[in-house]
Write a protein that holds these residues in place. Structure first.
Motif, PDB file in Angstrom:
ATOM      1  N   ILE A  83       0.867  -1.177   0.000  1.00 61.98           N
ATOM      2  CA  ILE A  83       0.000   0.000   0.000  1.00 61.98           C
ATOM      3  C   ILE A  83       0.905   1.229   0.000  1.00 61.98           C
ATOM      4  N   ALA A  84       0.911   1.967  -1.099  1.00 58.23           N
ATOM      5  CA  ALA A  84       1.735   3.175  -1.210  1.00 58.23           C
ATOM      6  C   ALA A  84       0.904   4.378  -0.794  1.00 58.23           C
ATOM      7  N   CYS A  85       1.434   5.127   0.158  1.00 54.17           N
ATOM      8  CA  CYS A  85       0.793   6.344   0.638  1.00 54.17           C
ATOM      9  C   CYS A  85       1.710   7.526   0.327  1.00 54.17           C
ATOM     10  N   TRP A  86       1.208   8.721   0.530  1.00 55.01           N
ATOM     11  CA  TRP A  86       2.005   9.906   0.226  1.00 55.01           C
ATOM     12  C   TRP A  86       3.237  10.013   1.117  1.00 55.01           C
ATOM     13  N   ASP A  87       3.164   9.508   2.344  1.00 55.76           N
ATOM     14  CA  ASP A  87       4.278   9.655   3.286  1.00 55.76           C
ATOM     15  C   ASP A  87       4.887   8.323   3.716  1.00 55.76           C
ATOM     16  N   GLY A  88       4.736   7.299   2.900  1.00 57.65           N
ATOM     17  CA  GLY A  88       5.342   6.013   3.230  1.00 57.65           C
ATOM     18  C   GLY A  88       4.619   4.853   2.578  1.00 57.65           C
ATOM     19  N   THR A  89       5.064   3.673   2.933  1.00 56.23           N
ATOM     20  CA  THR A  89       4.533   2.441   2.342  1.00 56.23           C
ATOM     21  C   THR A  89       4.336   1.386   3.417  1.00 56.23           C
ATOM     22  N   LEU A  90       3.269   0.629   3.289  1.00 54.77           N
ATOM     23  CA  LEU A  90       2.995  -0.499   4.168  1.00 54.77           C
ATOM     24  C   LEU A  90       3.019  -1.741   3.284  1.00 54.77           C
ATOM     25  N   THR A  91       3.820  -2.744   3.658  1.00 50.84           N
ATOM     26  CA  THR A  91       3.940  -3.966   2.866  1.00 50.84           C
ATOM     27  C   THR A  91       3.719  -5.171   3.772  1.00 50.84           C
ATOM     28  N   VAL A  92       2.802  -6.054   3.359  1.00 51.36           N
ATOM     29  CA  VAL A  92       2.477  -7.248   4.142  1.00 51.36           C
ATOM     30  C   VAL A  92       2.586  -8.475   3.245  1.00 51.36           C
ATOM     31  N   VAL A  93       3.352  -9.456   3.702  1.00 54.78           N
ATOM     32  CA  VAL A  93       3.393 -10.764   3.050  1.00 54.78           C
ATOM     33  C   VAL A  93       2.575 -11.690   3.948  1.00 54.78           C
ATOM     34  N   CYS A  94       1.613 -12.389   3.363  1.00 54.97           N
ATOM     35  CA  CYS A  94       0.713 -13.210   4.176  1.00 54.97           C
ATOM     36  C   CYS A  94       0.189 -14.401   3.384  1.00 54.97           C
ATOM     37  N   ARG A  95      -0.442 -15.317   4.106  1.00 54.11           N
ATOM     38  CA  ARG A  95      -1.083 -16.470   3.470  1.00 54.11           C
ATOM     39  C   ARG A  95      -2.299 -15.997   2.665  1.00 54.11           C
ATOM     40  N   ASP A  96      -3.097 -15.081   3.237  1.00 51.32           N
ATOM     41  CA  ASP A  96      -4.253 -14.513   2.538  1.00 51.32           C
ATOM     42  C   ASP A  96      -4.708 -13.267   3.282  1.00 51.32           C
ATOM     43  N   LEU A  97      -5.615 -12.547   2.659  1.00 54.26           N
ATOM     44  CA  LEU A  97      -6.182 -11.356   3.278  1.00 54.26           C
ATOM     45  C   LEU A  97      -7.675 -11.326   3.012  1.00 54.26           C
ATOM     46  N   ARG A  98      -8.368 -10.576   3.851  1.00 51.80           N
ATOM     47  CA  ARG A  98      -9.803 -10.370   3.658  1.00 51.80           C
ATOM     48  C   ARG A  98     -10.078  -8.889   3.807  1.00 51.80           C
ATOM     49  N   ALA A  99     -10.646  -8.292   2.778  1.00 48.82           N
ATOM     50  CA  ALA A  99     -10.961  -6.864   2.787  1.00 48.82           C
ATOM     51  C   ALA A  99     -12.461  -6.693   2.988  1.00 48.82           C
ATOM     52  N   THR A 100     -12.819  -5.864   3.974  1.00 51.89           N
ATOM     53  CA  THR A 100     -14.225  -5.640   4.300  1.00 51.89           C
ATOM     54  C   THR A 100     -14.502  -4.142   4.380  1.00 51.89           C
ATOM     55  N   TRP A 101     -15.479  -3.712   3.611  1.00 48.38           N
ATOM     56  CA  TRP A 101     -15.906  -2.309   3.667  1.00 48.38           C
ATOM     57  C   TRP A 101     -16.965  -2.189   4.755  1.00 48.38           C
ATOM     58  N   THR A 102     -16.803  -1.220   5.660  1.00 46.40           N
ATOM     59  CA  THR A 102     -17.748  -1.017   6.761  1.00 46.40           C
ATOM     60  C   THR A 102     -18.314   0.385   6.718  1.00 46.40           C
ATOM     61  N   GLU A 103     -19.506   0.543   7.254  1.00 42.97           N
ATOM     62  CA  GLU A 103     -20.175   1.831   7.222  1.00 42.97           C
ATOM     63  C   GLU A 103     -19.331   2.890   7.938  1.00 42.97           C
ATOM     64  N   ALA A 104     -19.268   4.063   7.320  1.00 42.94           N
ATOM     65  CA  ALA A 104     -18.492   5.175   7.886  1.00 42.94           C
ATOM     66  C   ALA A 104     -19.435   6.314   8.232  1.00 42.94           C
ATOM     67  N   VAL A 105     -19.004   7.124   9.152  1.00 44.58           N
ATOM     68  CA  VAL A 105     -19.763   8.314   9.516  1.00 44.58           C
ATOM     69  C   VAL A 105     -18.929   9.514   9.110  1.00 44.58           C
TER      70      VAL A 105
END
Length: 156
Positions: A130-152
């Motif tokens: 995940i590239a952001c304006w002020d850095g990067t987050l990198t994850v190596v994993c077996r799998d991932l699950r992305a869930t969108w949740t309600e925001a206010v």
């Protein structure tokens, strides 16, 4: 990023985000991604900049479980674009790296807005960068699950 161009050019202008090379490669690599990663990467809204479910402009709000095999990254919506927050849960984490401009290598909350991300096959499952304006987050994993949740949204 291997395929996503974070500094693309159009004529004489530069500085554009361009996932085109990744999107054209995705059909050939998607079968090698674990099921959750494949579903998230191939979601048609993922790289559609006009979509409310595009990762661009989300902000890393929290990182939970860093240093363990189960990591959760909470990405907060941008009220002008999104109506939901995104939570990505990583299982079987074998590598977790935050490279931030402000030196916060644990929480990841100083990374700024997401530019774009890229999910690729890896011998351990997949790698999500995940590239952001002020850095990067990198994850190596077996799998991932992305869930969108309600925001206010609280716009003044």
């Amino acid at each position: 990023m291997e395929y996503v161009d974070l500094d693309a050019r159009t004529g004489e202008l530069s500085g554009f985000l361009d996932p085109a090379r990744y999107l054209s490669s995705l059909p050939s690599i998607a079968g090698d991604l674990p099921p959750g990663a494949r579903a998230f990467a191939t979601d048609p809204d993922h790289y559609d900049f006009r979509s409310r479910r595009c990762v661009k402009d989300l902000t890393v709000q929290a990182v939970r479980g860093a240093g363990t095999e189960e990591v959760e990254v909470e990405l907060r919506h941008n009220c002008w674009k999104h109506d939901r927050d995104l939570i990505v849960r990583y299982t079987g984490v074998s590598s977790f790296l935050i490279d931030s401009v402000d030196g916060d290598h644990v929480r990841g909350t100083g990374l700024g807005a997401v530019m774009l991300d890229e999910i690729l096959p890896h011998e351990d499952g997949c790698v999500h960068e995940i590239a952001c304006w002020d850095g990067t987050l990198t994850v190596v994993c077996r799998d991932l699950r992305a869930t969108w949740t309600e925001a206010v949204c609280s716009q003044a």
